[in-house]
Design an enzyme around this catalytic site. Structure first.
Site, PDB file in Angstrom:
ATOM      1  N   LYS A  22     -11.050 -11.152 -11.463  1.00  0.00           N
ATOM      2  CA  LYS A  22      -9.989 -10.013 -11.209  1.00  0.00           C
ATOM      3  C   LYS A  22      -8.729 -10.484 -10.770  1.00  0.00           C
ATOM      4  CE  LYS A  22      -9.870  -6.453  -7.761  1.00  0.00           C
ATOM      5  NZ  LYS A  22      -9.428  -7.241  -6.665  1.00  0.00           N
ATOM      6  N   ASN A  23      -8.849 -11.275  -9.430  1.00  0.00           N
ATOM      7  CA  ASN A  23      -7.598 -11.290  -8.501  1.00  0.00           C
ATOM      8  C   ASN A  23      -6.672 -12.237  -9.445  1.00  0.00           C
ATOM      9  OD1 ASN A  23      -8.447  -9.410  -7.072  1.00  0.00           O
ATOM     10  ND2 ASN A  23      -9.290 -10.954  -5.374  1.00  0.00           N
ATOM     11  N   ARG A  92      -3.772  -2.043  -5.617  1.00  0.00           N
ATOM     12  CA  ARG A  92      -3.154  -3.117  -4.629  1.00  0.00           C
ATOM     13  C   ARG A  92      -2.083  -3.959  -5.162  1.00  0.00           C
ATOM     14  NH1 ARG A  92      -1.388  -3.837   0.481  1.00  0.00           N
ATOM     15  NH2 ARG A  92      -1.475  -5.912   0.867  1.00  0.00           N
ATOM     16  N   CYS A 116      -8.052  -1.221  -1.544  1.00  0.00           N
ATOM     17  CA  CYS A 116      -8.816  -1.034  -0.717  1.00  0.00           C
ATOM     18  C   CYS A 116      -8.326  -0.767   0.799  1.00  0.00           C
ATOM     19  CB  CYS A 116      -9.823  -2.303  -0.780  1.00  0.00           C
ATOM     20  SG  CYS A 116     -10.983  -2.322  -2.014  1.00  0.00           S
ATOM     21  N   ARG A 121      -2.507  -3.913   5.884  1.00  0.00           N
ATOM     22  CA  ARG A 121      -2.266  -5.020   4.947  1.00  0.00           C
ATOM     23  C   ARG A 121      -0.854  -4.999   4.536  1.00  0.00           C
ATOM     24  NH1 ARG A 121      -6.490  -4.170   0.252  1.00  0.00           N
ATOM     25  NH2 ARG A 121      -6.006  -6.268  -0.075  1.00  0.00           N
ATOM     26  N   PRO A 122       0.076  -5.741   5.566  1.00  0.00           N
ATOM     27  CA  PRO A 122       1.701  -5.656   5.439  1.00  0.00           C
ATOM     28  C   PRO A 122       2.026  -6.567   4.322  1.00  0.00           C
ATOM     29  CG  PRO A 122       0.910  -7.068   7.253  1.00  0.00           C
ATOM     30  CD  PRO A 122      -0.468  -6.188   6.770  1.00  0.00           C
ATOM     31  N   ILE A 123       3.219  -6.320   3.868  1.00  0.00           N
ATOM     32  CA  ILE A 123       3.849  -7.109   2.847  1.00  0.00           C
ATOM     33  C   ILE A 123       4.791  -8.036   3.076  1.00  0.00           C
ATOM     34  CG2 ILE A 123       2.581  -6.313   0.907  1.00  0.00           C
ATOM     35  CD1 ILE A 123       5.292  -4.688   0.143  1.00  0.00           C
ATOM     36  N   ASP A 124       5.104  -8.037   4.628  1.00  0.00           N
ATOM     37  CA  ASP A 124       6.226  -8.739   5.261  1.00  0.00           C
ATOM     38  C   ASP A 124       6.659 -10.056   4.473  1.00  0.00           C
ATOM     39  OD1 ASP A 124       3.730  -9.018   6.786  1.00  0.00           O
ATOM     40  OD2 ASP A 124       5.206 -10.526   7.904  1.00  0.00           O
ATOM     41  N   GLN A 125       5.567 -10.824   4.373  1.00  0.00           N
ATOM     42  CA  GLN A 125       5.902 -12.112   3.761  1.00  0.00           C
ATOM     43  C   GLN A 125       6.260 -12.311   2.427  1.00  0.00           C
ATOM     44  OE1 GLN A 125       5.737 -14.694   5.932  1.00  0.00           O
ATOM     45  NE2 GLN A 125       5.434 -13.354   7.382  1.00  0.00           N
ATOM     46  N   ASP A 304     -13.879 -12.085   0.752  1.00  0.00           N
ATOM     47  CA  ASP A 304     -14.304 -10.986  -0.358  1.00  0.00           C
ATOM     48  C   ASP A 304     -15.794 -10.930  -0.562  1.00  0.00           C
ATOM     49  OD1 ASP A 304     -11.855 -10.348  -0.704  1.00  0.00           O
ATOM     50  OD2 ASP A 304     -11.320 -11.541  -2.383  1.00  0.00           O
ATOM     51  N   ILE A 326      -9.636 -12.814   8.120  1.00  0.00           N
ATOM     52  CA  ILE A 326      -8.474 -12.176   7.292  1.00  0.00           C
ATOM     53  C   ILE A 326      -8.171 -10.936   7.701  1.00  0.00           C
ATOM     54  CG2 ILE A 326      -7.603 -12.276   4.818  1.00  0.00           C
ATOM     55  CD1 ILE A 326      -8.265 -15.009   5.849  1.00  0.00           C
ATOM     56  N   ARG A 396     -13.748  -1.147  -9.960  1.00  0.00           N
ATOM     57  CA  ARG A 396     -12.578  -1.890  -9.992  1.00  0.00           C
ATOM     58  C   ARG A 396     -12.477  -3.183 -10.193  1.00  0.00           C
ATOM     59  NH1 ARG A 396     -10.179  -1.762  -4.856  1.00  0.00           N
ATOM     60  NH2 ARG A 396      -8.767  -3.358  -5.827  1.00  0.00           N
TER      61      ARG A 396
HETATM   62  N1  EPU Z   1      -0.663 -10.573   5.350  1.00  0.00           N
HETATM   63  C1  EPU Z   1       0.337 -10.468   6.178  1.00  0.00           C
HETATM   64  N2  EPU Z   1       1.641 -10.128   5.468  1.00  0.00           N
HETATM   65  C2  EPU Z   1       1.994 -10.361   4.364  1.00  0.00           C
HETATM   66  C3  EPU Z   1       0.612 -10.503   3.525  1.00  0.00           C
HETATM   67  C4  EPU Z   1      -0.346 -10.856   3.940  1.00  0.00           C
HETATM   68  O1  EPU Z   1       0.367 -10.387   7.364  1.00  0.00           O
HETATM   69  O2  EPU Z   1       3.001 -10.307   3.696  1.00  0.00           O
HETATM   70  C5  EPU Z   1      -1.862 -10.661   5.872  1.00  0.00           C
HETATM   71  C6  EPU Z   1      -2.903  -9.838   5.382  1.00  0.00           C
HETATM   72  O3  EPU Z   1      -2.804  -8.411   6.129  1.00  0.00           O
HETATM   73  C7  EPU Z   1      -3.981 -10.520   5.583  1.00  0.00           C
HETATM   74  C8  EPU Z   1      -3.768 -11.780   5.263  1.00  0.00           C
HETATM   75  O4  EPU Z   1      -2.609 -12.000   5.509  1.00  0.00           O
HETATM   76  O5  EPU Z   1      -4.584 -10.174   7.062  1.00  0.00           O
HETATM   77  C9  EPU Z   1      -4.340 -12.401   4.024  1.00  0.00           C
HETATM   78  O6  EPU Z   1      -3.783 -11.556   2.861  1.00  0.00           O
HETATM   79  P1  EPU Z   1      -3.233 -11.966   1.433  1.00  0.00           P
HETATM   80  O7  EPU Z   1      -1.882 -11.598   1.188  1.00  0.00           O
HETATM   81  O8  EPU Z   1      -3.857 -13.116   1.194  1.00  0.00           O
HETATM   82  O9  EPU Z   1      -3.995 -10.734   0.878  1.00  0.00           O
HETATM   83  P2  EPU Z   1      -3.582 -10.101  -0.638  1.00  0.00           P
HETATM   84  O10 EPU Z   1      -2.986 -10.852  -1.629  1.00  0.00           O
HETATM   85  O11 EPU Z   1      -3.332  -8.758  -0.226  1.00  0.00           O
HETATM   86  C10 EPU Z   1      -5.859 -11.008  -2.099  1.00  0.00           C
HETATM   87  C11 EPU Z   1      -7.049 -10.251  -2.727  1.00  0.00           C
HETATM   88  C12 EPU Z   1      -7.902  -9.757  -1.912  1.00  0.00           C
HETATM   89  C13 EPU Z   1      -8.439 -10.664  -0.817  1.00  0.00           C
HETATM   90  C14 EPU Z   1      -7.238 -11.567  -0.286  1.00  0.00           C
HETATM   91  C15 EPU Z   1      -7.731 -12.615   0.705  1.00  0.00           C
HETATM   92  C16 EPU Z   1      -5.778  -9.592  -4.890  1.00  0.00           C
HETATM   93  C17 EPU Z   1      -5.254  -8.592  -5.622  1.00  0.00           C
HETATM   94  N3  EPU Z   1      -6.376  -9.370  -3.549  1.00  0.00           N
HETATM   95  O12 EPU Z   1      -5.238  -9.913  -1.145  1.00  0.00           O
HETATM   96  O13 EPU Z   1      -8.986  -9.251  -2.607  1.00  0.00           O
HETATM   97  O14 EPU Z   1      -9.156 -10.518   0.044  1.00  0.00           O
HETATM   98  O15 EPU Z   1      -6.206 -11.987  -1.164  1.00  0.00           O
HETATM   99  O16 EPU Z   1      -8.330 -13.626   0.096  1.00  0.00           O
HETATM  100  O17 EPU Z   1      -5.750 -10.734  -5.288  1.00  0.00           O
HETATM  101  C18 EPU Z   1     -10.758  -8.181  -3.231  1.00  0.00           C
HETATM  102  O18 EPU Z   1     -10.928  -8.666  -4.396  1.00  0.00           O
HETATM  103  O19 EPU Z   1     -11.921  -7.291  -2.948  1.00  0.00           O
HETATM  104  C19 EPU Z   1      -9.561  -8.256  -2.345  1.00  0.00           C
HETATM  105  C20 EPU Z   1      -9.363  -7.593  -1.470  1.00  0.00           C
END
Ligand code: EPU
Length: 417
Positions: A22-23, A92, A116, A121-125, A304, A326, A396
C-alpha cells in the site's frame, strides 16, 4: 455501513498470498504523472486508497485504467488544476501530489491531507524540501499553494526521518536543474521502490535505501512498466495472526529481509519463524513470552505493526511494554482491547500490557487502519463472535482480508447494515 464478524478460537493453517505494498502504491501512482507517456504499475493491492488515488488522477485529466492488479496511467494530457477539497482530503498520501505536480507543472494547489488520526502529523519537512528547491509556498484556506517554475537541486537535511518527505522531495527533484542531495533520508523499502520506478522512467537517483539520496535532475521522464514490492505490513499482520491463533501458516510473496524486526520479536516470544526465499513460515507456540517493543524508522520495528502486536501480547506471559516513538497517539485500539478483557494501561507513548486470560468477544470499532488489524487479530483469538465497526478503515489497506483469512481457516463474514 458494513460490519465484520469474527468467530474466534480457530487455529489458522495453510498458505496466504501477500499483495503489493500500500505505502508504495500510493507514492507510485502520483509518481506516474511525472511522465508524459504511459506508466504501467503491476501487483497493486486491491484497496480503497489505490482506487481513490486512481480517481484523483482521472479528475486531474489523466487517463487511468485499473483492472485486477494492474493500473495504466497516461498523464500526457493532464493539466495543472487546484485540488483544494474532495478526495484529497480522505487520503493521507495525497501529499505526494504536491511533489509530483510541482515537478511536472511547477505548481501545486492541494488541500491539506486527511488519513488516519494518529495525533499531530506535520508536513514541515516536505515544505522545507520544496522551499530548498526554490518553491514559494503559501498556506491559504486549508490548502497549500506551492509554486516553483524552475526548481534547482540543493542539499537538504531532514530534521526528522520522514518517509513522506523523502519521497516527496525525490518526486519534486527528479526534473529539477542540477543535483539534489537528501541527508538523513528515510530508508524504508517503499523508498527504494519509488526510486526504482523513477529510474525506470529515466530519472537518475542513487542511494535510495541509505540515509543519503542523490537525485540528478533530468529534462523528461518517459514510459515504463513496474511491479510493486510485497506489502511488508500486510505480511506482518498475517504473521502475527498465525502466532495469535497458535497456527501454522506459510505467508507467500514476501521479502523476508523486510520483516526481520518482526521476525526477531516473534522469535523472542517463542514463535517459530522460518524464512525461505520469498515466504515465511510461522508456527505459533503454546506459551508466549512477554517482550518489550520500541517502534523506530526502518530497519527498526515498524509503527504500523505496533497495534497488531499489542493484541498478540495480551496473550503472553508477564508484562510487555510497547513504546511508539513515531506517533504520539497510536493507541486508540487499546480501549477496545480492554473491553475484550485485556489488561493494558497507556502511559504517554507506551502501552503496558499484562498478559491475561483469554479475550472475550465484544462490539468494537476500528478507529484507524492498523487499529482495525489489531481488532481483527483480537477477534481471531477471542471466545465468541466479535463485531467490528469502522470497516472502511481496514479496506483502505488490506486486500480482500476476509477472503484471505478464511482461506487459512478463519470463520469471519461481513454484513451490510
Ligand atoms: N514528521 C514531521 N514532519 C514532517 C513529516 C513527518 O514531524 O514533515 C514526523 C511525523 O509526525 C511522525 C514521523 O515524522 O512522527 C514519521 O512520519 P513519516 O513522514 O515517516 O510518516 P508518513 O510518511 O506520513 C508513512 C506511512 C505510514 C507509516 C509512516 C511511518 C504512507 C502513506 N504512510 O507515513 O503508514 O506509519 O510512514 O513508517 O506511506 C499505515 O500504513 O498505517 C501508515 C500510517
Amino acid at each position: 455501513m458494513e460490519k465484520l464478524y469474527i468467530k474466534g478460537g480457530q487455529r489458522l493453517q495453510g498458505n496466504v498470498q501477500v499483495s503489493g505494498a500500500k505505502n508504495s502504491a500510493v507514492a507510485l501512482i502520483p509518481a506516474a504523472i511525472l511522465s508524459e507517456s504511459e506508466v504501467i504499475l503491476d501487483n497493486l493491492p486491491e484497496i480503497s486508497d489505490v482506487r481513490i488515488y486512481g480517481e484523483i488522477l482521472e479528475e486531474l485529466g489523466a487517463v487511468v485504467s485499473f483492472t485486477g492488479e494492474t493500473m495504466r496511467i497516461n498523464a500526457s494530457s493532464m493539466q495543472s488544476k487546484p485540488m483544494p477539497n474532495g478526495r484529497v482530503k480522505h487520503l493521507r498520501a495525497s501529499y505526494y501530489l504536491m511533489g509530483a505536480m510541482l515537478g511536472r507543472f511547477g505548481e501545486a494547489i492541494i488541500g491539506m491531507p486527511g488519513g488516519c488520526n494518529l495525533g499531530p502529523r506535520p508536513i514541515d519537512q516536505h515544505i522545507k524540501g520544496f522551499e530548498a528547491l526554490g518553491a514559494v509556498i503559501v498556506h491559504e484556506r486549508g490548502s497549500l499553494h506551492i509554486r516553483g517554475n524552475q526548481l534547482v537541486g540543493t542539499k537538504i537535511y531532514l530534521d526528522v526521518v520522514s518517509v513522506g518527505a523523502t519521497i516527496n522531495i525525490m518526486l519534486a527533484a527528479s526534473m529539477a536543474k542540477g543535483t539534489t542531495v537528501i541527508e538523513n533520508a528515510a530508508k524504508e523499502p517503499e523508498i527504494i521502490d519509488v526510486a526504482t520506478l523513477l529510474n525506470a522512467m529515466g530519472a537518475d537517483i542513487k542511494g535510495a535505501g541509505t540515509d543519503v539520496i542523490r537525485i540528478k535532475g533530468v529534462s523528461r521522464l518517459g514510459q515504463c512498466r513496474h511491479s510493486i514490492i510485497p506489502d511488508r505490513i500486510e505480511a506482518g499482520t498475517y504473521m502475527i495472526a498465525a502466532a495469535a491463533t497458535r497456527g501454522d501458516v506459510v505467508i507467500n510473496n514476501v521479502i523476508p529481509r523486510h520483516l526481520e524486526s518482526l521476525t526477531a520479536k516473534l522469535r523472542e516470544m517463542n514463535v517459530v519463524v522460518e524464512e525461505a526465499d520469498d515466504a515465511v513460515h510461522v508456527v505459533g507456540a503454546d506459551e508466549l513470552r512477554g517482550i518489550d517493543i520500541k517502534t523506530l524508522p526502518y530497519p527498526g520495528f515498524p509503527t504500523d505493526l505496533q497495534q497488531p502486536m499489542t493484541s498478540l501480547l495480551t496473550q503472553s506471559k508477564g508484562t510487555s511494554i510497547v513504546t511508539d516513538n513515531i506517533y504520539q497517539s497510536r493507541f486508540k485500539h487499546v480501549d477496545h482491547l480492554v473491553n475484550m478483557g485485556a489488561k493494558i494501561k497507556v502511559e504517554g507513548r507506551s502501552a503496558v500490557i499484562e498478559g491475561s486470560e483469554a479475550l472475550k468477544a465484544s462490539k468494537v470499532t476500528a478507529t484507524d487502519l492498523r487499529a482495525g488489524a489489531a481488532l481483527v487479530i483480537a477477534g481471531l483469538m477471542a471466545e465468541g463472535v466479535t463485531e467490528i465497526s469502522g470497516v472502511s478503515h481496514i479496506d483502505r489497506g488490506y486486500t480482500r482480508l476476509e477472503e484471505k483469512l478464511r482461506g487459512i481457516g478463519a470463520v469471519m463474514w461481513r454484513e451490510s447494515i
